[in-house]
Design an enzyme around this catalytic site. Structure first.
Site, PDB file in Angstrom:
ATOM      1  N   PHE A 171       0.867  -1.184   0.000  1.00  0.00           N
ATOM      2  CA  PHE A 171       0.000   0.000   0.000  1.00  0.00           C
ATOM      3  C   PHE A 171       0.899   1.226   0.000  1.00  0.00           C
ATOM      4  O   PHE A 171       1.681   1.432   0.934  1.00  0.00           O
ATOM      5  CB  PHE A 171      -0.924   0.030   1.213  1.00  0.00           C
TER       6      PHE A 171
ATOM      7  N   ASP B 245       9.629   3.002   1.478  1.00  0.00           N
ATOM      8  CA  ASP B 245       8.450   3.758   1.883  1.00  0.00           C
ATOM      9  C   ASP B 245       8.315   3.675   3.406  1.00  0.00           C
ATOM     10  O   ASP B 245       7.869   2.671   3.950  1.00  0.00           O
ATOM     11  CB  ASP B 245       7.210   3.184   1.201  1.00  0.00           C
TER      12      ASP B 245
ATOM     13  N   LYS C  85       2.908  11.192   7.556  1.00  0.00           N
ATOM     14  CA  LYS C  85       2.133  10.836   8.744  1.00  0.00           C
ATOM     15  C   LYS C  85       2.656  11.481  10.030  1.00  0.00           C
ATOM     16  O   LYS C  85       2.327  12.611  10.356  1.00  0.00           O
ATOM     17  CB  LYS C  85       2.039   9.316   8.875  1.00  0.00           C
TER      18      LYS C  85
END
Length: 532
Positions: A151, A236, A265
């Site tokens: 993802f 990532d 985030k």
């Protein structure tokens, strides 16, 4: 007349779901109503959310990992208030402001010697989009490899690197030249890289959709193969980075030296969206190669002053409260507390992950009667068992959780990195209670069915708070136990050098910094929105 936030909240209190039904994502409102998660939250602090009725919920989603420092951290709030009061000249665009340089300096200092440049953007997905462009420009190659189950975001380029077909359906042809390889399969990776046309291998160090992990041997050889075939290794770290796994970056567990790192985030502190691409001077110069190409890749809000302040304040708090080590030790405590439940319950198979990124794997039991009941449930809908755990955790114990991905029996925990023993004990006791019912008879299934039926019958917006909106009470509801060095922000006991200082119920163990603000996270019901 100036906009008054509190007045607007009070005047329109309780219209949340009606407005979403009319003007926003009506299906999200429908999902939350169906599973009985349609609450009216009025405040968040530490690991907790507070609704209009005054009930407190342990938030085990932490904004999909955004709230590493918990909600409403005082140090971040103070820095942002100060920045607003300073009337900083924001987004002049034709300038080089100081704060982006300071944040870039802080980030590259936490990387290996090969990383010395930063591009700021607004989200993890945008960071991945940028990394794709950077890799293709720097290598002059067309193809991007990614891992199945991955993802990386939901914008078109990032979506092209997602390992789930569910997200892709209906959007037509995506980015050409993207190829999936099985996660952890070194032979498959080797075969693709041998073709000599791969610009980058984009991969999560721990996959968020399920908390899947590859072996240390895989990571070592994957990096060697990328170097040998002149393919960029793009890690990532949008969810795994910033201490989540007990290292500042997750790739440090395996001694990797990525060519590009993406973050987002937790860097925001939960206040101002931010993303960043960290890379080498060689790669950066391939994009910004001349005066004429100074703006070849850009984004309007990327270096905005408030986002930079949020990032700088977050990193300063990490240092002040020894968050990296704290996450490592609390993660060990969490895993240790959960392991006895694995031994006790046949349908609880495994606890995995690193630091405070924890996966709880559920599956078929061994005894014949339980196995028959479990298989009957799974025929109704794949992974329904874990949904039946998530719903009573919320309704019985006021713990907000989610299944890790669609059609998997995995709950993912992403606690705030300031969480402590009280939050661990609360979650473990609640899970024990729910699993006990799951193994003892059909009662949990009936409870789950009743909740779904009641939610489906309720019209959107029908559930309204019975009390009027009131301004949130002052901060002071965090609960935490720390293992690290510093000051405990919570009414607690300091067993080492930590002095209690605040309004939580926290204890500082060792020479510890406790923040009295905690946040724990589980995974996602497949009738809930997919986790990020």
């Amino acid at each position: 007349m100036p906009f008054d936030v509190a007045e607007a909240l009070g005047a329109r209190h309780g219209e949340n779901y009606e407005l979403h039904d009319k003007h926003l994502n009506h299906q999200l409102a429908r999902v939350l109503k169906t599973i009985g998660f349609d609450r009216f939250y009025v405040r968040g602090e530490g690991s907790y959310l507070f609704d209009a009725e005054g009930d407190r919920y342990l938030d085990l989603l932490s904004g999909f990992g955004v709230y590493a420092l918990g909600r409403s951290h005082p140090a971040l709030k103070a820095a942002l208030h100060q920045a607003i009061d300073l009337d900083l000249p924001n987004m002049v665009q034709m300038d080089c402001a100081l704060l982006p340089g300071l944040l870039a300096e802080q980030l590259v200092q936490r990387c290996g010697d090969n990383i010395n440049r930063v591009f700021f953007c607004n989200s993890g997905a945008e960071a991945i989009e940028s990394a794709i462009k950077f890799a293709r420009q720097a290598t002059r190659r067309p193809r991007i490899l990614y891992a199945d189950h991955a993802f990386h975001g939901l914008t078109t380029g990032a979506l092209s690197l997602n390992g789930s077909d569910d997200f892709r359906q209906g959007f037509g042809h995506l980015l050409p030249g993207t190829t999936s390889v099985p996660f952890g399969d070194i032979a498959a990776l080797r075969a693709e890289l041998r073709r000599g046309d791969v610009a980058a291998f984009v991969v999560e160090p721990i996959q968020g959709k399920g908390v899947y992990m590859a072996s240390p041997e895989y990571w070592k050889e994957a990096q060697e193969l990328c170097r040998r075939h002149k393919t960029l290794l793009v890690i990532d770290e949008v969810q795994t980075g910033l201490a989540r796994t007990g290292k500042f970056f997750c790739y440090e567990h395996w001694g990797l030296e990525p060519d590009i790192i993406t973050v987002s985030k937790a860097l925001s502190g939960g206040y101002v969206p931010i993303g960043a691409v960290l890379t080498s001077d060689r790669i950066f110069t391939a994009i910004f190669s001349s005066l004429e190409k100074a703006l070849k890749h850009s984004t309007t809000f990327g270096r905005n002053q408030l986002a930079m302040v949020a990032g700088l304040a977050t990193l300063a708090t990490f240092e002040d409260e020894n968050i990296v080590e704290r996450a490592r030790l609390t993660g060990l405590d969490f895993a240790a507390a959960l392991e006895p439940l694995v031994e006790r319950y046949e349908m609880f198979h495994e606890v995995r992950g690193k630091g405070l990124m924890i996966g709880l794997q559920f599956g078929a039991p061994t005894s014949k009667g339980l196995r028959r009941r479990y298989q009957t449930l799974e025929r109704l809908r794949p992974a329904i068992f874990t949904q039946m755990v998530v719903v009573p955790l919320f309704h019985r114990h006021r713990i907000l959780t989610q299944v890790a991905a669609d059609n998997v029996n995995i709950i993912k925990l992403l606690p705030a990195l300031i969480c402590g023993q009280e939050e661990i004990d609360h979650f473990v006791a609640a899970l024990d209670d729910v699993l006990k019912d799951a193994h003892s008879g059909p009662g949990l299934l009936f409870e789950f069915g009743r909740t779904m039926a009641n939610g489906a019958l309720r019209r959107s917006g029908k559930l309204r708070p019975s009390s009027p909106y009131d301004r949130p009470a002052p901060n002071g509801n965090g609960n935490g136990t720390a293992h690290v060095n510093g000051t405990a922000h919570g009414n607690g006991t300091g067993d080492g050098d930590g002095a209690p200082n605040g309004n939580g119920n926290g204890a500082a163990r060792g020479n510890g910094t406790a923040n009295g603000q905690v946040e724990v996270t589980t995974g996602s019901s497949s009738v809930q929105p997919p986790s990020s």
